[in-house]
Design a protein around this motif. Structure first.
Motif, PDB file in Angstrom:
ATOM      1  N   PRO B  86      37.987  70.165  18.360  1.00 51.34           N
ATOM      2  CA  PRO B  86      38.242  69.556  17.055  1.00 51.34           C
ATOM      3  C   PRO B  86      39.085  70.498  16.193  1.00 51.34           C
ATOM      4  CG  PRO B  86      35.869  69.682  17.523  1.00 51.34           C
ATOM      5  CD  PRO B  86      36.564  70.538  18.519  1.00 51.34           C
ATOM      6  N   ARG B  87      39.905  69.898  15.352  1.00 59.96           N
ATOM      7  CA  ARG B  87      40.750  70.710  14.466  1.00 59.96           C
ATOM      8  C   ARG B  87      40.836  70.032  13.110  1.00 59.96           C
ATOM      9  NH1 ARG B  87      45.063  74.516  15.665  1.00 59.96           N
ATOM     10  NH2 ARG B  87      46.628  74.599  14.019  1.00 59.96           N
ATOM     11  N   LEU B  93      39.489  81.604  10.616  1.00 60.74           N
ATOM     12  CA  LEU B  93      39.852  83.017  10.748  1.00 60.74           C
ATOM     13  C   LEU B  93      39.209  83.660  11.964  1.00 60.74           C
ATOM     14  CD1 LEU B  93      39.732  84.116   7.015  1.00 60.74           C
ATOM     15  CD2 LEU B  93      41.743  84.110   8.488  1.00 60.74           C
ATOM     16  N   PRO B 150      35.656  77.853  -0.620  1.00 63.40           N
ATOM     17  CA  PRO B 150      36.335  78.870   0.191  1.00 63.40           C
ATOM     18  C   PRO B 150      37.691  79.196  -0.439  1.00 63.40           C
ATOM     19  CG  PRO B 150      35.791  76.907   1.522  1.00 63.40           C
ATOM     20  CD  PRO B 150      35.378  76.625   0.130  1.00 63.40           C
ATOM     21  N   SER B 151      38.143  80.416  -0.266  1.00 64.32           N
ATOM     22  CA  SER B 151      39.445  80.780  -0.839  1.00 64.32           C
ATOM     23  C   SER B 151      40.548  79.889  -0.281  1.00 64.32           C
ATOM     24  CB  SER B 151      39.772  82.234  -0.523  1.00 64.32           C
ATOM     25  OG  SER B 151      38.738  83.051  -0.995  1.00 64.32           O
ATOM     26  N   MET B 164      32.141  75.343  10.091  1.00 65.36           N
ATOM     27  CA  MET B 164      31.933  76.781   9.902  1.00 65.36           C
ATOM     28  C   MET B 164      30.838  77.102   8.892  1.00 65.36           C
ATOM     29  SD  MET B 164      33.654  78.096  12.052  1.00 65.36           S
ATOM     30  CE  MET B 164      35.127  78.223  13.053  1.00 65.36           C
ATOM     31  N   GLY B 220      29.567  67.736  18.085  1.00 71.65           N
ATOM     32  CA  GLY B 220      30.170  66.430  17.881  1.00 71.65           C
ATOM     33  C   GLY B 220      31.286  66.560  16.876  1.00 71.65           C
ATOM     34  N   HIS B 387      33.143  88.681  -1.082  1.00 71.58           N
ATOM     35  CA  HIS B 387      32.084  88.110  -1.914  1.00 71.58           C
ATOM     36  C   HIS B 387      30.950  89.134  -1.982  1.00 71.58           C
ATOM     37  CE1 HIS B 387      34.502  84.681  -0.993  1.00 71.58           C
ATOM     38  NE2 HIS B 387      34.020  84.519   0.229  1.00 71.58           N
ATOM     39  N   GLU B 431      30.521  83.674   6.875  1.00 70.43           N
ATOM     40  CA  GLU B 431      31.000  82.330   6.571  1.00 70.43           C
ATOM     41  C   GLU B 431      32.163  81.877   7.444  1.00 70.43           C
ATOM     42  OE1 GLU B 431      32.200  82.783   2.482  1.00 70.43           O
ATOM     43  OE2 GLU B 431      34.028  83.845   3.042  1.00 70.43           O
TER      44      GLU B 431
HETATM   45  C1  LIG Z   1      43.469  82.732   3.602  1.00 72.57           C
HETATM   46  C2  LIG Z   1      42.149  82.247   4.054  1.00 72.57           C
HETATM   47  C3  LIG Z   1      41.040  82.386   3.248  1.00 72.57           C
HETATM   48  C4  LIG Z   1      39.785  81.939   3.683  1.00 72.57           C
HETATM   49  N1  LIG Z   1      38.717  82.070   2.852  1.00 72.57           N
HETATM   50  C5  LIG Z   1      37.501  81.622   3.244  1.00 72.57           C
HETATM   51  C6  LIG Z   1      36.369  81.734   2.387  1.00 72.57           C
HETATM   52  O1  LIG Z   1      36.465  82.206   1.264  1.00 72.57           O
HETATM   53  N2  LIG Z   1      35.189  81.284   2.850  1.00 72.57           N
HETATM   54  C7  LIG Z   1      35.065  80.722   4.083  1.00 72.57           C
HETATM   55  O2  LIG Z   1      33.966  80.333   4.428  1.00 72.57           O
HETATM   56  N3  LIG Z   1      36.117  80.600   4.910  1.00 72.57           N
HETATM   57  C8  LIG Z   1      37.335  81.030   4.524  1.00 72.57           C
HETATM   58  N4  LIG Z   1      38.411  80.909   5.368  1.00 72.57           N
HETATM   59  C9  LIG Z   1      38.222  80.373   6.743  1.00 72.57           C
HETATM   60  C10 LIG Z   1      38.480  78.870   6.897  1.00 72.57           C
HETATM   61  O3  LIG Z   1      39.292  78.395   5.885  1.00 72.57           O
HETATM   62  C11 LIG Z   1      37.195  78.081   6.938  1.00 72.57           C
HETATM   63  O4  LIG Z   1      36.503  78.417   8.113  1.00 72.57           O
HETATM   64  C12 LIG Z   1      37.413  76.561   6.877  1.00 72.57           C
HETATM   65  O5  LIG Z   1      36.193  75.898   6.735  1.00 72.57           O
HETATM   66  C13 LIG Z   1      38.120  75.987   8.083  1.00 72.57           C
HETATM   67  O6  LIG Z   1      38.467  74.654   7.783  1.00 72.57           O
HETATM   68  P1  LIG Z   1      39.637  73.918   8.571  1.00 72.57           P
HETATM   69  O7  LIG Z   1      39.721  72.535   8.073  1.00 72.57           O
HETATM   70  O8  LIG Z   1      40.862  74.700   8.531  1.00 72.57           O
HETATM   71  O9  LIG Z   1      39.031  73.894  10.032  1.00 72.57           O
HETATM   72  P2  LIG Z   1      39.635  74.432  11.400  1.00 72.57           P
HETATM   73  O10 LIG Z   1      40.075  75.822  11.265  1.00 72.57           O
HETATM   74  O11 LIG Z   1      40.610  73.470  11.902  1.00 72.57           O
HETATM   75  O12 LIG Z   1      38.352  74.374  12.308  1.00 72.57           O
HETATM   76  C14 LIG Z   1      37.255  75.208  12.053  1.00 72.57           C
HETATM   77  C15 LIG Z   1      36.142  74.911  13.061  1.00 72.57           C
HETATM   78  O13 LIG Z   1      35.519  73.659  12.766  1.00 72.57           O
HETATM   79  C16 LIG Z   1      35.679  72.767  13.833  1.00 72.57           C
HETATM   80  N5  LIG Z   1      35.999  71.478  13.210  1.00 72.57           N
HETATM   81  C17 LIG Z   1      37.057  71.183  12.425  1.00 72.57           C
HETATM   82  N6  LIG Z   1      36.960  69.911  12.002  1.00 72.57           N
HETATM   83  C18 LIG Z   1      35.829  69.399  12.515  1.00 72.57           C
HETATM   84  C19 LIG Z   1      35.189  68.127  12.454  1.00 72.57           C
HETATM   85  N7  LIG Z   1      35.705  67.131  11.737  1.00 72.57           N
HETATM   86  N8  LIG Z   1      34.041  67.958  13.115  1.00 72.57           N
HETATM   87  C20 LIG Z   1      33.491  68.955  13.847  1.00 72.57           C
HETATM   88  N9  LIG Z   1      34.054  70.177  13.949  1.00 72.57           N
HETATM   89  C21 LIG Z   1      35.205  70.399  13.284  1.00 72.57           C
HETATM   90  C22 LIG Z   1      36.784  73.333  14.703  1.00 72.57           C
HETATM   91  O14 LIG Z   1      36.627  73.004  16.035  1.00 72.57           O
HETATM   92  C23 LIG Z   1      36.602  74.814  14.476  1.00 72.57           C
HETATM   93  O15 LIG Z   1      35.616  75.316  15.310  1.00 72.57           O
HETATM   94  C24 LIG Z   1      39.670  81.347   4.952  1.00 72.57           C
HETATM   95  C25 LIG Z   1      40.784  81.185   5.746  1.00 72.57           C
HETATM   96  C26 LIG Z   1      42.014  81.634   5.319  1.00 72.57           C
HETATM   97  C27 LIG Z   1      43.209  81.449   6.194  1.00 72.57           C
END
Ligand SMILES: Cc1cc2nc3c(=O)[nH]c(=O)nc-3n(C[C@H](O)[C@H](O)[C@H](O)COP(=O)(O)OP(=O)(O)OC[C@H]3O[C@@H](n4cnc5c(N)ncnc54)[C@H](O)[C@@H]3O)c2cc1C
Ligand code: SF4
Ligand code: SF4
Lengths: 435, 481
Positions: B86-87, B93, B150-151, B164, B220, B387, B431
């Protein structure tokens, strides 16, 4: 991001520049969120991060452009919203410019596409030809829907739709020469007459000349000028764009030699973004690099220049203006507050439409080449503008004016037309029906 | 095809690779036009997420528009044993969204509708591809917001946040994703669509939602989420506290929390981080301090005053050198913009990997000092921005990704830091998740018996191990397929 270019590849200064840009991208994905095409299509390949990756892969492998890459780069509006968002300072503009040139050099487009592009590049930059074409379009309008049913000819149908029904005569504002002032001279500037704008809306430069004359600014319409090259630049036609740039640099620097020059005034922000980039575009041309940088430094959007003139505050008016910030204004030139402050100072109530960072879909020739995405963005933009319940729309770019005008009945004008009126000029004809 | 030489993915299933063409043709039948990427050139941009140290091309990328389409793709993949990744927005990160050679990526980026806003019950129901910030923006005019921030909130999706169990600066007071999630619609590996939770604060039966939160796409695919909305506080104000050493700042945080004061946020930046953020946001951070705390207080004027007074008293005891309250909404916005852009803005000066260890607050100063020593030992630089209130550290190890030796050193330094966090009584991830980055460190945190239980729970949802299978659990010690 990791890159893998060989030393031989890096010897090419274009590749070297692009490599530096790619190295800065950390693939954080922030830029996807504010990209109009990603928001519309939901495919990472139609996002800045996806395009950066496509370009990286193509350049690293020294590969001719292929259909997949071209499809997604063509869909990019060059709105540069991604650059406003990017925390890392990735210069997407220079990267995609490079990619477009690479595409133009290495990819053979299907015949219909080639035809449309050749026509656009041969007509739009030349006011005389453009005026003629519009007259022909008026005759051809009945055929628009027919053309649109034949896929390769569809863009021609779109062109007919966009063509205005009334075509203005050539304006005195575009005749080369010095527009003298009556009172005390406070400054001297050159103006860009432009190519499509004087044909579509001569009122804009006319208002500019009147307003500047009243403010004691002498305006020179240089000899030998023309299109700034932005239109062909965005199509990857590098030589044609650089020729245009050199011609403009010569024309303006001649004005400077003859009597000094405080600024080069631009009334179409799309052109402004390109002219402010002349220094970069001509950096590898030893005869022009320094001169082009000089011109880029002199280039000022009309609102940027007016903001430096301390216009008096005027009484409140009853009219409400929705200010649509053109992408080239807010993202390309980072001019965000000056136009709104000028309008407020002149007594208008100014409102900001929601999702102001999203493009209206005009983007130079984009509305002709990518009509589906363009229509969606236009509808979204008009929805956001109409939600402000404003009486008038003001903006600083002819492309947006033409585009948005086909989607709403609210009159849309250039900011300078409203300012000219507020500071003693005639009421714009467009506003006859507005209170 | 490029394969990362630094980390192992599961060996691709031959049975899948051999049927690539047929699989792509079948997927095309299941989806509307424009929803399938199978061209090799088009697949390349999906080979990684925001954890760019590793890359792997997928077999195909699907971009379904509805839950039914997600179910159709999963049913197909389930039937033929095709791995699925899933994406969301690909901002992980820890490489959570990095594909594998035999995997079909299911991207939720076309599912961006806000389905229901119920202010009476204070809930919003949205599709999984809606970005975190879009939820708050949709209810802002009515004075509400979605708390976890999240940032990356501008770009990351609610589906990814659930994957996550993401947190953010303001989670100190409001809790992380799991504390704000009320229900999901989810598709299982075989295409079954289930619903968990709902609009009520607590659901009957086992807390399966709690299990789903943080399951990294292995149980899922979430297609819809119902989240809790909160009313905006009367006022909120970030205050900057500058210190002449990181240790003093760290000790101050520990004492504030120890005193039972819970501001909305306490964020920490050291000197390198301050200059990185200031270069992008021009927020007016003090440049003459070694460490900075951004403390946000909220509530009525009187409440904010009261909280601030007690925090200032504690800060004085720890030798605070600068105290600056933001004077306007614009200034406050810039202070947060700078902080939230910290990782991205780091790209201006170097490549980085971002650690995510969590430590007890009493250990903060110690771990900060040790982190500096570890990174220096590898001849690298570090910027700290995190944090602080919940002890969730984010050392950014700065390195040159184009230099393989530098990259290897950065990875080793990262592993040492995470072990340090675990040994200090903390854990591997606060996180960002385990993903592929921290997978092989799991045994440092858990015993094999712990992992076996976790894997048993996982297998209850996905007996064939097709969901994001290369992640989270070390490749060795898995149950035989
Ligand atoms: C600059 C920067 C700052 C960040 N700051 C924070 C922060 O402050 N706090 C924090 O917690 N994280 C932070 N992150 C990390 C990241 O943004 C989080 O983990 C975020 O929740 C990922 O969301 P995404 O939509 O990009 O998911 P993706 O990166 O696409 O996927 C994340 C995970 O979730 C799964 N997934 C995605 N969508 C689904 C779905 N619909 N159903 C089931 N599984 C799914 C994927 O398989 C993968 O394992 C940061 C990242 C960056 C690049
Ligand atoms: S925001 Fe900038 S650094 Fe982040 S992915 Fe986009 S271009 Fe790269
Ligand atoms: S220039 Fe505009 S359309 Fe092109 S990638 Fe950037 S944000 Fe998207």
């Amino acid at each position: 991001m990791q890159t893998s270019f060989t030393p031989a590849q890096l010897a090419d200064p274009h590749i070297a520049t692009s490599e530096q840009i790619l190295r800065k991208c950390v693939h954080c994905g922030f830029c996807t969120a504010t990209c109009p095409t990603y928001v519309t299509l939901g495919n990472e390949l139609d996002s800045p991060r996806g395009r950066i990756y496509l370009i990286k892969d193509m350049l690293e492998n020294d590969r001719p452009a292929d259909e997949e890459v071209v499809t997604h780069i063509d869909r990019c509006l060059s709105c540069l919203s991604c650059m406003t968002t990017c925390p890392s300072g990735v210069n997407y503009m220079h990267l995609v410019d490079h990619a477009r040139v690479h595409i133009e050099k290495t990819y053979k487009r299907p015949l219909g596409d080639r035809l449309v592009r050749a026509v656009l590049a041969a007509v739009l930059p030349y006011p005389g030809r453009f005026r003629l074409a519009l007259k022909a379009a008026a005759l051809g309008r009945p055929f628009a829907s027919l053309l649109k049913r034949i896929p390769p000819l569809k863009p021609f149908g779109t062109m007919l739709d966009l063509a205005p029904s009334k075509i203005a005569l050539a304006s005195a504002a575009d005749t080369p020469g010095t527009h003298r002032i009556d009172g005390v001279k406070r400054g001297r500037v050159a103006i860009l007459s432009g190519c499509a704008q004087p044909v579509l809306r001569p009122e804009i430069n006319e208002a500019t000349l009147r307003l500047l004359a009243r403010l004691g600014i002498e305006v020179v319409v240089p000899e030998g000028a023309g299109c700034c090259g932005a239109l062909v630049h965005h199509m990857g036609r590098e030589e044609q764009a650089l020729d245009a740039a050199r011609r403009m640099v010569d024309a303006w620097l001649k004005v400077k030699e003859e009597g000094g020059l405080d600024a080069v005034i631009i009334t179409a922000s799309g052109c402004g973004t390109t002219i402010k980039d002349y220094g970069h575009m001509l950096r590898l041309d030893p005869a022009y690099a320094e001169k082009a940088a000089q011109v880029s430094a002199l280039a000022k959007d009309i609102t940027e220049y007016l903001a430096s003139l301390d216009l008096p505050a005027l009484e409140r008016k009853t009219l409400t203006v929705a200010y649509h910030s053109a992408c080239s204004m807010q993202h390309g030139q980072k001019i965000t507050t000056a136009p709104k402050l000028l309008l407020r100072n002149a007594g208008f109530t100014v409102r900001d439409p929601g999702e102001g960072h999203l493009c209206c879909g005009s983007a130079g020739t984009y509305n002709i080449l990518q009509p589906e995405i363009s229509e969606k963005l236009k509808a979204r933009k008009v929805r956001n503008i109409e939600a402000t319940k404003a009486d008038i729309i003001a903006t600083g770019n002819i492309g947006c004016i033409t585009q948005i005008a086909t989607g709403t009945v609210i009159p849309i004008l250039h900011t300078v037309e409203l300012l000219d009126w507020a500071y003693g000029g005639p009421k714009p004809a467009m506003l006859e029906k507005v209170r | 095809m490029r394969v990362s030489d630094q980390i192992a993915f599961l060996a691709p299933r031959r049975s899948v690779l051999d049927r690539r063409e047929a699989i792509i043709a079948d997927l095309a039948d299941l989806l509307p036009p424009g929803c399938l990427v199978s061209d090799i050139r088009g697949l390349v941009p999906f080979e990684t997420d925001a954890f760019i140290a590793y890359r792997q091309l997928p077999l195909a990328v699907t971009l379904p528009e509805t839950t039914a389409q997600v179910a159709a793709v999963l049913k197909y993949c389930g039937r033929y044993g095709i791995p699925v990744v899933p994406r969301g927005a690909g901002t992980s990160l820890c490489g959570g969204a990095i594909p594998q050679e035999d995997a079909v990526v299911i991207g939720l980026s076309k599912m961006t509708r806000i389905l229901d806003i119920d202010l009476a019950n204070r809930t919003a129901t949205v599709e999984a591809g809606v970005t975190n910030i879009n939820i708050s923006e949709a209810v802002m005019p009515e004075g509400f917001f979605y708390a976890p921030d999240p940032s990356s909130q501008l770009a990351c999706t609610i589906g990814g946040n659930i994957g996550m169990n993401s947190g953010g600066a303001h989670c100190l007071k409001y809790g992380v994703t799991t504390n704000n999630l009320l229900g999901v619609k989810m598709v299982l590996f075989d295409g079954t669509i289930i619903e968990l939770g709902g609009k009520a604060l607590d659901a009957a039966g086992y807390d399966l939602l709690g299990l789903i939160c943080g399951s990294e796409g292995q149980l899922g695919i979430v297609t819809e989420a119902t989240v809790r909305l909160l009313a905006r506080p009367e006022g909120a104000r970030p205050v900057l506290f500058g210190f002449s050493s990181s240790e003093e700042a760290g000790a101050c945080v520990a004492e504030v929390i120890g005193a039972g004061i819970i501001p909305v946020a306490i964020e920490f930046m050291d000197k390198p981080a301050i200059s990185i953020c200031e270069a992008f946001a021009k927020a007016g951070y003090p440049m003459d301090v070694e460490a900075l705390l951004i403390v946000e207080v909220e509530g009525s004027e009187a409440e904010m005053e009261a909280t601030l007074t007690s925090i200032i008293e504690i800060a004085r005891r720890h030798g605070v050198t600068t105290i600056r309250e933001s004077q306007s909404a614009t200034e406050a916005a810039l202070i947060w913009k700078g902080r939230k852009s910290a990782f991205g803005a780091t790209g201006r000066i170097a490549d980085y990997i971002c650690m995510d260890g969590t430590v007890p607050l009493s250990q903060l100063s110690h771990v900060l000092r040790k982190t500096g020593e570890i990174v220096a030992r590898y001849g690298l630089r570090v910027a700290n921005v995190f944090h602080a209130g919940d002890g969730n550290m984010h050392p950014l190890i700065l390195y040159n990704i184009n230099d393989p030796e530098d990259a290897a050193r950065a990875e080793q330094a990262g592993n040492d830091i995470l072990r340090l966090c675990v040994d200090a009584g903390g854990c591997l991830t606060g996180e960002h998740g385990v993903g592929i980055e921290k997978r092989d460190l799991m045994l440092h945190q858990f015993s094999q018996a712990d992992l076996d239980q976790q894997m048993a729970a996982r297998a209850a949802f996905d007996p064939q191990w097709i969901m994001n299978p290369s992640k989270v659990f070390p490749l060795e010690g898995r149950p035989a397929a």
